[in-house]
Design an enzyme around this catalytic site. Structure first.
Site, PDB file in Angstrom:
ATOM      1  N   ASP A  88      40.399  57.990  56.177  1.00  0.00           N
ATOM      2  CA  ASP A  88      39.053  58.567  56.248  1.00  0.00           C
ATOM      3  C   ASP A  88      39.195  60.067  55.998  1.00  0.00           C
ATOM      4  O   ASP A  88      40.299  60.620  56.013  1.00  0.00           O
ATOM      5  CB  ASP A  88      38.401  58.242  57.594  1.00  0.00           C
ATOM      6  CG  ASP A  88      36.877  58.308  57.504  1.00  0.00           C
ATOM      7  OD1 ASP A  88      36.357  58.765  56.467  1.00  0.00           O
ATOM      8  OD2 ASP A  88      36.204  57.910  58.479  1.00  0.00           O
ATOM      9  N   ASP A 123      31.771  62.149  52.719  1.00  0.00           N
ATOM     10  CA  ASP A 123      30.333  61.874  52.691  1.00  0.00           C
ATOM     11  C   ASP A 123      29.647  62.621  53.828  1.00  0.00           C
ATOM     12  O   ASP A 123      30.310  63.136  54.728  1.00  0.00           O
ATOM     13  CB  ASP A 123      30.101  60.360  52.819  1.00  0.00           C
ATOM     14  CG  ASP A 123      30.822  59.753  54.022  1.00  0.00           C
ATOM     15  OD1 ASP A 123      32.003  60.097  54.233  1.00  0.00           O
ATOM     16  OD2 ASP A 123      30.200  58.966  54.757  1.00  0.00           O
ATOM     17  N   CYS A 273      42.114  35.576  80.784  1.00  0.00           N
ATOM     18  CA  CYS A 273      42.595  35.650  79.405  1.00  0.00           C
ATOM     19  C   CYS A 273      44.037  35.153  79.304  1.00  0.00           C
ATOM     20  O   CYS A 273      44.882  35.480  80.124  1.00  0.00           O
ATOM     21  CB  CYS A 273      42.488  37.068  78.893  1.00  0.00           C
ATOM     22  SG  CYS A 273      42.947  37.161  77.171  1.00  0.00           S
ATOM     23  N   CYS A 275      45.838  35.649  76.423  1.00  0.00           N
ATOM     24  CA  CYS A 275      46.492  36.306  75.290  1.00  0.00           C
ATOM     25  C   CYS A 275      47.871  36.809  75.736  1.00  0.00           C
ATOM     26  O   CYS A 275      48.112  36.986  76.931  1.00  0.00           O
ATOM     27  CB  CYS A 275      45.615  37.444  74.757  1.00  0.00           C
ATOM     28  SG  CYS A 275      45.793  38.989  75.656  1.00  0.00           S
ATOM     29  N   CYS A 278      47.868  39.571  78.386  1.00  0.00           N
ATOM     30  CA  CYS A 278      47.350  39.300  79.733  1.00  0.00           C
ATOM     31  C   CYS A 278      48.086  38.171  80.440  1.00  0.00           C
ATOM     32  O   CYS A 278      47.989  38.042  81.666  1.00  0.00           O
ATOM     33  CB  CYS A 278      45.877  38.892  79.652  1.00  0.00           C
ATOM     34  SG  CYS A 278      44.813  40.138  78.938  1.00  0.00           S
TER      35      CYS A 278
HETATM   36  N1  GUN Z   1      33.500  56.535  60.305  1.00  0.00           N
HETATM   37  C1  GUN Z   1      32.452  56.011  60.974  1.00  0.00           C
HETATM   38  N2  GUN Z   1      31.306  56.241  60.307  1.00  0.00           N
HETATM   39  C2  GUN Z   1      31.625  56.924  59.194  1.00  0.00           C
HETATM   40  C3  GUN Z   1      30.856  57.435  58.087  1.00  0.00           C
HETATM   41  O1  GUN Z   1      29.640  57.323  58.024  1.00  0.00           O
HETATM   42  N3  GUN Z   1      31.563  58.046  57.087  1.00  0.00           N
HETATM   43  C4  GUN Z   1      32.923  58.177  57.138  1.00  0.00           C
HETATM   44  N4  GUN Z   1      33.555  58.773  56.120  1.00  0.00           N
HETATM   45  N5  GUN Z   1      33.650  57.718  58.161  1.00  0.00           N
HETATM   46  C5  GUN Z   1      33.001  57.093  59.175  1.00  0.00           C
HETATM   47 ZN    ZN Z   2      44.003  39.220  77.050  1.00  0.00          ZN
END
Ligand code: GUN
Ligand code: ZN
Length: 638
Positions: A88, A123, A273, A275, A278
């Site tokens: 990201d 963005d 749970c 898993c 747990c």
């Molecule tokens: N992570 C959670 N929401 C967003 C988003 O709207 N844009 C970006 N780039 N990362 C995110």
């Molecule tokens: Zn669990």
């Protein structure tokens, strides 16, 4: 490149082919904070089996140590992760903390330099409380930055984020612009506040409006969606990728994620749970753990829960029961149920992607089931395509399925007296000649009806009678004979292919081949030619080449046709499948799993088969099968 393996409505099982190998979708990418890995990336890959993860390039860039190592050794080495890494861009940090100190170009270049497999544009996060004007202006910036990112990306895949706050028109418009750019993945962004505030109804609107504008050949990622209870619904609406920071974030607050919601350790009275995280604990032993160890244990539990649900959703798509699963999951929280309920408003859109039939029976899980696309389709087709043989009708209660097996004698008797028996069902009134098709025969409802079902039945019955000019009569039922099969043969053809096509197919003397064991229609011959076969599984026809020859001569294009480019002609004639990259055009009214004629641009018949995709999908995918061909005109056995 994104390839579709199997679809059910908008939901799909696909493969995103990246330079690091495949990412099977629906996919969950756990979020790894490069500064503190609660669960190590190696564990995420080798132990949990997640093929990809997502991390934040902005955090790496702003941390001197991490930045140098990432630039020197690459991201995969830095994290010790051999799978697909998506990064990201810092947008989420701007949503959390205000402005970020990086330009779009800088962060794209950085993601490239550290070897990210899928980079993300910087963005602008459109907040749900924004005005329409503010949202529109910021989308313009996001779009400009996406153009720039595409020009810079080289061999890195790029994620172009659909923004638009809670304005459906802006979402669709933004998605449409994104679709025209050379983007590889489409996250739907700006939705974290909606999920945090349980505003699932708006979330559904946002997903559907984004999907409407996007091109089906790219995976859709729901940014920030990582709670197991939401995965089934979001997948049902066509989301292919998810990311979860919650597994670790929640664990820091001692919160467990379960399929039916989130539970805080101190509020829990038991830990049922099983898993691996747990399994060896009870509440007391878990509470007694040191903070760090407890947090890691809960984070691991959360990942197991997510992993299990991803597998369950995948299985549901393959088995054809994702609707039932999503409906069940949505009952875990009233706000999620709102999300499910508002699908009703989008039923015409959803119906376009709804397959003609499924391999498994439809289950009624509650009143929301009545809004499923199959109900809408039956209402539309039974009104528009059915032709009643008479003006008199009589309603009967359902005793078993298919109706004819239980009430065949009564049906024949009434029909011989010129009365159309109509069985009262939750789909609406079903005449005796449509009782075997999907989902009328392949569905299960509780025998104790609720008020909503009664209401819908009354409404559908009234409309059906009005449309077909029917009047209710009472008639004594006694011995009488009527050959219902001929009526069924024509009615199913009308329902499945439309009235015009059915009339063309049945334009001569009809001979039915009926199974000696079951009494059901197997084959339909008209003027001595075998034109149709009826499937026992869903009560619909398969179209034979001889039937297609009749249609092609008189049914105007593009109805019931997929047109292929010239290169494909010899292959399809020999009975090979139609691949997407050879499709020239397709009848826009064809739904998935419908019978179709494969033709050349000159409208020469090449083959018959079943559609796997709808028109817009066939035209956008570069890979995969568009039509499963059954017979080519040259491959027929004589
Ligand atoms: N992570 C959670 N929401 C967003 C988003 O709207 N844009 C970006 N780039 N990362 C995110
Ligand atoms: Zn669990």
């Amino acid at each position: 490149m994104f390839e579709i393996i199997k679809r059910d409505g908008l939901a799909r099982i696909g493969v995103l082919h990246t330079r690091r190998g495949r990412l099977d979708t629906p996919a969950l990418l756990p979020v790894v904070n490069p500064k503190l890995a609660t669960v190590t990336p190696a564990d995420i890959y080798y132990h949990f089996g997640f093929q990809g993860l997502i991390t934040n390039s902005y955090i790496i860039k702003n941390s001197q140590g991490l930045k140098e190592k990432a630039l020197d050794e690459g991201l995969h080495k830095l994290l010790d992760f051999p799978g697909v890494i998506m990064t990201d861009s810092g947008t989420f940090q701007s949503h959390m903390y205000g402005e970020v100190e990086v330009s779009n170009q800088e962060i794209i270049d950085f993601q490239k330099a550290i070897g990210s497999d899928i980079g993300t544009v910087l963005d602008i996060f459109t907040e749900p409380y924004w005005t329409e004007e503010q949202t529109r202006d910021s989308i313009a910036v996001t779009l400009e930055r996406t153009v720039e990112a595409v020009s810079l990306k080289e061999d890195m895949m790029i994620a172009g984020v659909v923004q638009g706050s809670v304005f459906p028109d802006l979402r669709e418009e933004c998605a449409r612009s994104m679709a025209s750019m050379g983007v590889d993945v489409h996250p739907i962004g700006g939705v974290v506040p909606l999920m945090e505030q349980y505003r699932y109804r708006e979330l559904v609107e946002v997903i559907i409006s984004s999907k409407k504008g996007l091109s089906p050949d790219r995976p859709v990622h729901l940014f920030g969606a990582g709670h197991p209870m939401l995965i089934a619904l979001a997948t049902l609406l066509g989301c292919d990728m998810f990311d979860s920071a919650s597994y670790a974030k929640f664990a820091r607050d001692d919160r467990f994620m379960f399929l039916d919601g989130t539970s805080r350790l101190q509020d829990m009275y038991g830990l049922e749970c099983d898993c691996p995280a747990c399994r060896d604990h009870d509440l007391e032993s878990l509470k007694a753990l040191a903070d760090e160890e407890r947090m890691v244990t809960i984070a691991r539990h959360n990942l197991y829960e997510l992993k299990k649900e991803m597998g369950r959703v995948r299985r549901a798509i393959l088995e054809g029961n994702l609707w039932e699963l999503a409906e069940t999951r949505c009952r875990s929280h009233p706000a999620l149920l709102d999300g499910l309920r508002c699908l009703k408003e989008h039923v015409s859109y959803l119906e376009r992607f709804e397959p003609l039939s499924r391999d498994c029976a439809m289950f009624h899980t509650g009143s929301e089931t009545l809004s499923r696309p199959s109900f809408h389709r039956y209402a539309m087709r039974s009104q528009e395509r059915y032709v009643s043989p008479t003006e008199r009708c009589m309603f009967m209660e359902e005793t078993g399925k298919p109706h004819g097996r239980y009430m065949g004698k009564e049906f024949r008797s009434l029909l011989s007296k010129d009365v159309l028996p109509l069985v009262r069902t939750a789909f609406g009134p079903v005449p005796p000649d449509l009782d075997e098709i999907y989902p009328m025969a392949q569905s299960l409802f509780p025998s104790i009806r609720d008020g909503e079902t009664e209401c819908l039945m009354d409404r559908e019955e009234k409309t059906f009678m009005e449309v077909h000019g029917l009047r209710n009569v009472t008639a004594d039922i006694d011995e009488g004979e009527f050959d219902i099969n001929l009526m069924r043969a024509l009615s199913v053809a009308r329902y499945q292919f439309g009235r015009e096509a059915a009339d063309i197919l049945f334009d001569g003397p009809v001979e039915l081949v009926v199974s000696r064991n079951t009494g059901k229609i197997r084959n339909v011959l008209v003027s001595g030619e075998h034109i149709l076969s009826m499937r026992a599984s869903d009560g619909f026809y398969t179209l034979r080449v001889e039937g297609a020859r009749k249609l092609i001569a008189r049914l105007p294009a593009p109805t019931m046709r997929v047109t292929v480019i010239d290169d494909a002609i010899p292959f399809n004639r020999e009975g090979r499948n139609v691949f997407c990259n050879f499709v020239f055009d397709c009848d826009p009214d064809l739904r998935p799993m419908e019978e179709v004629m494969v033709v050349s641009k000159e409208d020469e018949l090449l083959a018959v088969g079943r559609t796997l995709l709808v028109r817009e999908e066939m035209l956008s995918f570069k890979k995969g099968i568009a039509v499963k061909v059954r017979d080519g005109t040259l491959s027929q056995k004589i």
